[in-house]
Design an enzyme around this catalytic site. Structure first.
Site, short mmCIF file in Angstrom:
data_model
loop_
_atom_site.label_atom_id
_atom_site.label_comp_id
_atom_site.label_asym_id
_atom_site.label_seq_id
_atom_site.Cartn_x
_atom_site.Cartn_y
_atom_site.Cartn_z
N LEU A 84 -0.55 -12.86 7.28
CA LEU A 84 0.29 -11.98 6.48
C LEU A 84 -0.24 -10.56 6.40
O LEU A 84 0.52 -9.60 6.36
CB LEU A 84 0.44 -12.55 5.05
CG LEU A 84 1.19 -13.87 4.90
CD1 LEU A 84 1.16 -14.33 3.46
CD2 LEU A 84 2.63 -13.73 5.39
N GLY A 85 -1.56 -10.45 6.36
CA GLY A 85 -2.14 -9.11 6.25
C GLY A 85 -3.65 -9.18 6.35
O GLY A 85 -4.28 -10.22 6.17
N GLY A 144 -7.26 -6.60 5.57
CA GLY A 144 -7.79 -5.36 5.04
C GLY A 144 -9.26 -5.47 4.71
O GLY A 144 -9.93 -6.45 5.08
N GLY A 145 -9.76 -4.46 4.00
CA GLY A 145 -11.17 -4.41 3.66
C GLY A 145 -11.61 -5.52 2.74
O GLY A 145 -12.79 -5.87 2.69
N GLY A 199 -10.44 -8.64 2.88
CA GLY A 199 -10.26 -9.94 3.49
C GLY A 199 -8.93 -10.07 4.20
O GLY A 199 -8.20 -9.08 4.38
N ASP A 214 -4.29 -0.90 -8.68
CA ASP A 214 -3.90 -0.66 -7.28
C ASP A 214 -2.41 -0.94 -7.08
O ASP A 214 -2.01 -1.59 -6.11
CB ASP A 214 -4.73 -1.52 -6.33
CG ASP A 214 -4.67 -1.01 -4.89
OD1 ASP A 214 -4.35 0.18 -4.69
OD2 ASP A 214 -4.94 -1.80 -3.97
#
Length: 454
Positions: free
Chosen positions: A21-22, A24-25, A27, A149
Site C-alpha cells: 500500500l505504501g 516511507g521512512g 516503514g 501529521d
C-alpha cells in the site's frame, strides 16, 4: 528500499500479503487477509535493520499503544501488534515489528487530486466537518492526543464520501500545559504550522494542518508553493470562495497560534453555524416594492429573481379605436371597386401594424435572474413574443438609474459597456404605473444583492 514481504507471503501463520500500500521512512504498509477471520487488514511493518534510529521504533510502539485505546468510526480499528525474529543466528538476522489494523478501502485525498479530482467548496466543507469530528474526539481524550501529521496522504476517502484518518506514527499524548508542550520535530513540510518547526505542538497545530490540507484540495497545489501574504498562505489569490468559508479558513492557517481557533470544538461549531446560516439564507424571500406591487423579488443570498409586470400608458379606448378603424376598412374594401382595393390594402397593413405594436407594448413582463455565476434577462410582450439575453455575473458593471433631460429615468443593467434596459424611458412617468421612486427601490435591491457575490 528493498521490500520486506512479497505478494502471497504468509506472516505469523495468519496474514497473507495481497499488495504493497505504501512505503516511507516509518516503514512499509501492506494490504493482507486474515486467515482466521477472512477480514481484509492493513499491516504496517518496521524492520530493526532498516530503521533510521531508535526514535523510529519508539514512535512505532507508541502508535500501536495509542491505536489500541481509540474507538472512533472514522479511525481504522486496531487489531493486533507483534514482533518476529527473522533468520536468527545469521548475518541477515532481523527483528520486525507488526501493527495490524482494519483495512479502509478507498484512496487518499492526495491520490485523488493527482487524478484530477477537483472537489467543490461544499465537498471540502463536508471533509472538514468529518476531520474536525475526529480531532474533537482525539483532543478530548484524557490525556489528549495530537495527531501532528494531518495531510492529504493520511486522509482516505471511500466512495460514499466517508473520510478516515490514518497513520498515527507521529501521535503524541499531551501531558503538559497545552500552550507550552514541546516535542521532537515531526510532521510534513507544507502542512506543519510554524511552531511545529520549532518542536512545539498544541491543539491549534492540528487545525493548521487541516487548513493546509483543505487549501490543497481547493487549489490542487501544495500550500508551500502558493503565494504568501504576511507569512500566511494567500489562497484568495488563486481560488474564489464564499466569504464566510474564506474567513473561517483564514483562522485555521493563521501563523500566530493565538489568532487561530484554539480547539477543534470551536472550529467545528463555527463551520456548523455558517452551514446553518447558509441553509437558512437559501430559502427565498418574496418581496414586493413598497410603492408598487407590480415589481416583486424572490431573494436569497445566492439567487435573485426580479419580475416587473407593467403596462403602457395606452388606454383601452385607443385600442378600441384602432380595431374600429380596422373593421371599417374591411367593410369599405368589400364594397369598393377592384381598382381601389389595392389602395385600401395599404391602409389596412398600416392599421394592422399599429394594432400589433400597441398589443405588444401594452403589456410587458421583464424577468431578471442573477446567481453567482450567470444572469439572465427575459422580456415577454403581451404573451405572444419574447426575447432573452444571458451573461456572466462578474461582468455586471452595475445597475443604474440616470436622469434624462425629459425627467424620465430608465433602469439599466450594464454588462461591461453594453446596456440592458430593465425598464424603458417611455414606461416611466406620471401616466405610467412605474414611477421614479419604484426604480430607485429596485436599483438599491439589485445593487445590495450584487455586492457580496461579485
Amino acid at each position: 528500499m528493498k521490500l520486506l514481504h512479497g505478494q502471497g507471503e504468509i506472516i505469523a501463520d495468519r496474514y497473507q500479503i495481497v499488495t504493497l500500500l505504501g512505503q516511507g521512512g516509518m516503514g512499509s504498509t501492506y494490504a493482507a487477509v486474515d486467515f482466521r477471520t477472512h477480514q481484509k487488514v492493513a499491516i504496517k511493518v518496521v524492520s530493526l535493520r532498516t530503521a533510521r534510529d531508535w526514535k523510529t521504533l519508539e514512535l512505532f510502539e507508541r502508535e500501536a499503544q495509542v491505536l489500541a485505546t481509540l474507538n472512533h468510526p472514522l479511525i481504522p480499528n486496531y487489531l493486533d501488534y507483534f514482533q518476529l525474529e527473522v533468520e536468527e543466528d545469521s548475518p541477515n538476522s532481523d527483528c520486525r515489528f507488526y501493527l495490524v489494523q482494519e483495512l479502509v478501502e478507498g484512496e487518499s485525498l492526495a491520490t485523488l487530486v493527482e487524478r484530477r479530482w477537483q472537489p467543490k467548496e461544499a465537498e471540502v466543507k463536508e471533509i472538514a466537518l468529518q476531520v474536525l469530528d475526529i480531532l474533537v474526539y482525539l483532543h478530548q481524550l484524557q490525556p489528549p492526543i495530537l495527531h501532528r501529521d494531518i495531510k492529504p496522504q493520511n486522509l482516505i476517502r471511500q466512495q460514499d464520501g466517508k473520510i478516515y484518518l490514518v497513520d498515527f506514527g507521529t501521535v503524541q499524548h499531551m501531558v503538559r500545559n497545552p500552550q507550552s508542550f514541546v516535542s521532537t520535530f515531526v510532521g510534513s513540510v507544507g502542512y506543519m504550522p510554524p511552531e511545529q518547526l520549532r518542536g512545539q505542538t498544541v491543539f491549534a497545530s492540528d487545525l493548521y494542518s487541516l487548513g493546509a490540507t483543505l487549501i490543497f484540495l481547493l487549489t490542487g497545489k501544495s500550500p508551500e508553493t502558493l503565494p504568501q501574504k504576511m507569512l500566511k498562505v494567500d489562497f484568495r489569490r488563486v481560488i474564489k470562495l464564499s466569504e464566510g468559508f474564506a474567513q473561517w479558513l483564514d483562522r485555521l492557517i493563521a501563523p500566530v497560534i493565538e489568532h487561530r481557533f484554539q480547539s477543534a470544538q470551536e472550529a467545528l461549531l463555527k463551520i456548523k453555524q455558517r452551514k446553518q446560516q447558509l441553509e437558512r439564507s437559501k430559502k427565498n424571500q418574496i418581496i414586493s416594492c413598497p410603492s408598487n406591487p407590480r415589481i416583486t423579488l424572490q431573494k436569497s443570498n445566492y439567487n435573485l429573481l426580479v419580475k416587473i409586470n407593467y403596462q403602457a400608458s395606452m388606454s383601452w379606448s385607443n385600442l378600441a379605436g384602432a380595431l374600429l378603424c380596422f373593421g371599417s376598412l374591411i367593410t369599405i374594401i368589400k364594397d369598393s371597386p377592384p381598382e381601389e382595393v389595392e389602395i385600401f390594402s395599404v391602409f389596412i397593413l398600416l392599421v394592422s401594424y399599429s394594432i400589433f405594436f400597441m398589443l405588444v407594448n401594452f403589456h410587458k413582463i421583464t424577468y431578471l435572474e442573477i446567481n453567482p455565476e450567470i444572469f439572465k434577462i427575459k422580456w415577454t410582450y403581451f404573451l405572444i413574443w419574447n426575447k432573452q439575453v444571458q451573461g456572466r455575473t462578474e461582468d455586471i458593471a452595475g445597475v443604474l438609474r440616470y436622469q434624462k433631460m425629459d425627467n424620465t429615468p430608465p433602469c439599466i443593467l450594464w454588462e461591461g459597456i453594453k446596456p440592458h434596459h430593465l425598464i424603458d424611458e417611455q414606461r416611466v412617468g406620471s401616466r405610467s404605473d412605474i414611477k421614479p421612486k419604484d426604480i430607485e427601490w429596485l436599483v438599491a435591491e439589485i445593487s445590495d444583492f450584487l455586492k457580496p457575490i461579485q
